[in-house]
Design a protein around this motif. Structure first.
Motif, PDB file in Angstrom:
ATOM      1  N   GLY A  28       8.105  11.106  -2.159  1.00  0.00           N
ATOM      2  CA  GLY A  28       7.411  11.313  -0.889  1.00  0.00           C
ATOM      3  C   GLY A  28       6.461  10.184  -0.608  1.00  0.00           C
ATOM      4  N   GLY A  29       5.633  10.362   0.422  1.00  0.00           N
ATOM      5  CA  GLY A  29       4.657   9.349   0.783  1.00  0.00           C
ATOM      6  C   GLY A  29       5.277   8.195   1.551  1.00  0.00           C
ATOM      7  N   THR A  30       4.425   7.274   1.967  1.00  0.00           N
ATOM      8  CA  THR A  30       4.871   6.085   2.711  1.00  0.00           C
ATOM      9  C   THR A  30       4.463   4.829   1.962  1.00  0.00           C
ATOM     10  N   LEU A  31       5.428   3.956   1.745  1.00  0.00           N
ATOM     11  CA  LEU A  31       5.183   2.666   1.121  1.00  0.00           C
ATOM     12  C   LEU A  31       5.153   1.597   2.200  1.00  0.00           C
ATOM     13  N   LYS A  59       9.613   6.605  -9.561  1.00  0.00           N
ATOM     14  CA  LYS A  59      10.518   7.239  -8.604  1.00  0.00           C
ATOM     15  C   LYS A  59       9.740   7.583  -7.331  1.00  0.00           C
ATOM     16  N   LYS A  60      10.160   7.017  -6.221  1.00  0.00           N
ATOM     17  CA  LYS A  60       9.494   7.323  -4.958  1.00  0.00           C
ATOM     18  C   LYS A  60      10.203   8.505  -4.294  1.00  0.00           C
ATOM     19  N   ASP A  67       3.682  13.407  -5.858  1.00  0.00           N
ATOM     20  CA  ASP A  67       4.338  12.183  -5.392  1.00  0.00           C
ATOM     21  C   ASP A  67       3.672  10.938  -5.969  1.00  0.00           C
ATOM     22  N   ALA A  68       2.363  10.998  -6.163  1.00  0.00           N
ATOM     23  CA  ALA A  68       1.651   9.877  -6.784  1.00  0.00           C
ATOM     24  C   ALA A  68       2.063   9.728  -8.245  1.00  0.00           C
ATOM     25  N   TYR A  69       2.153  10.855  -8.950  1.00  0.00           N
ATOM     26  CA  TYR A  69       2.625  10.832 -10.336  1.00  0.00           C
ATOM     27  C   TYR A  69       4.020  10.232 -10.415  1.00  0.00           C
ATOM     28  N   SER A  70       4.908  10.730  -9.551  1.00  0.00           N
ATOM     29  CA  SER A  70       6.303  10.302  -9.589  1.00  0.00           C
ATOM     30  C   SER A  70       6.435   8.803  -9.330  1.00  0.00           C
ATOM     31  N   MET A 104       0.842  -1.188   0.000  1.00  0.00           N
ATOM     32  CA  MET A 104       0.000   0.000   0.000  1.00  0.00           C
ATOM     33  C   MET A 104       0.877   1.238   0.000  1.00  0.00           C
ATOM     34  N   PHE A 105       0.453   2.251  -0.729  1.00  0.00           N
ATOM     35  CA  PHE A 105       1.177   3.518  -0.795  1.00  0.00           C
ATOM     36  C   PHE A 105       0.247   4.615  -0.310  1.00  0.00           C
ATOM     37  N   LEU A 106       0.671   5.356   0.696  1.00  0.00           N
ATOM     38  CA  LEU A 106      -0.109   6.448   1.262  1.00  0.00           C
ATOM     39  C   LEU A 106       0.544   7.771   0.890  1.00  0.00           C
TER      40      LEU A 106
END
Length: 252
Positions: free
Chosen positions: A246-249, A243-244, A234-237, A224-226
């Motif tokens: 930001g966000g939390t994987l 490329k990750k 960050d979702a686009y990236s 899950m990616f938040l």
């Protein structure tokens, strides 16, 4: 990765007492690009807040929530349909409750429908059937629903677009030095017992429901990616550029 489940919450879609068509427009543009690369399933909250835009009824009783959900679901689908048609994409509405995942037959029928829609490049838009599922209105949340959708409908990853941009090591509202945890391979019991806190007037969940959704998927070997639903960079990236940033994987 072939099939992605995108979940967007009420707080992201709502601007005070109405649906933000600008945010929905940004989301639809993102979904259209995703559908060029993946099979995409959208789990969308927002029916009750959309209903609040159409009828002047307070969200102060179960019956009123039912009315708002019933009116708002049609309006929400109208908004999605009107925008996605600009990308030559049709949308389909699927209303589910927890009971639909209790029966193997019901789950199989729903999965067959989702598979058929994805095969024909039609965007399935799933929401909880708040107009009739009384228990779900009071206790339910689309974080849990989206985790079940990802698991039972063979999603490779659940992406939650939220009003928070990741899972922090402390409360960012009270600790300015709190930092996003970029990768979370497992969750502790105490993390799953945090107090639930609705993110908006129309929300029903909080960080704890997202953590429970992540834990369910981690225990079933899914990820899950938040990330933020307000700013989709960050979702686009992550999903389109690989490329990750930001966000939390959440991934083992």
């Amino acid at each position: 990765m072939k099939r992605v489940v995108i979940k967007v919450g009420s707080h992201v879609l709502s601007d005070k007492d109405k649906i933000s068509e600008e945010r929905v427009g940004n989301l639809c543009s993102f979904l259209a690009k995703l559908m060029q690369k993946y099979e995409v399933i959208l789990v969308s909250s927002g029916a009750i807040s959309a209903g609040g835009h159409k009828v002047n009824i307070k969200k102060d009783s179960v019956v009123n929530r039912q009315i708002l959900a019933s009116v708002g679901q049609a309006y929400l689908m109208e908004i999605y349909s009107d925008i996605m048609v600009k990308y030559d994409i049709s949308v389909a509405q699927i209303l589910l409750t927890a009971r639909d995942f209790d029966s193997r037959k019901a789950t199989a029928h729903a999965k067959n429908l989702v598979d058929g829609l994805c095969k024909n490049k039609i965007l399935p838009i799933i929401n909880e059937n708040d107009a009739t599922a009384i228990e779900e209105i009071v206790f339910g949340d689309n974080d849990s629903l989206s985790a079940n959708v990802a698991y039972y409908f063979n999603g490779d990853m659940l992406v939650i677009l939220s009003d928070i941009d990741g899972y922090y090591d402390d409360n960012p509202n009270t600790n300015k030095n709190a930092k996003i945890r970029p990768l979370v391979p497992s969750l502790k019991k105490e993390e799953l017992e945090l107090k639930a806190d609705a993110g908006s007037e129309f929300g029903t969940g909080g960080i704890v429901t997202k953590l429970k959704a992540a834990n369910f998927l981690l225990n079933n070997n899914k990820s899950m990616f938040l990330t933020s639903g307000f700013d989709l960079k960050d979702a686009y990236s992550f999903l389109l550029d690989g490329k990750k940033i930001g966000g939390t994987l959440f991934k083992r």
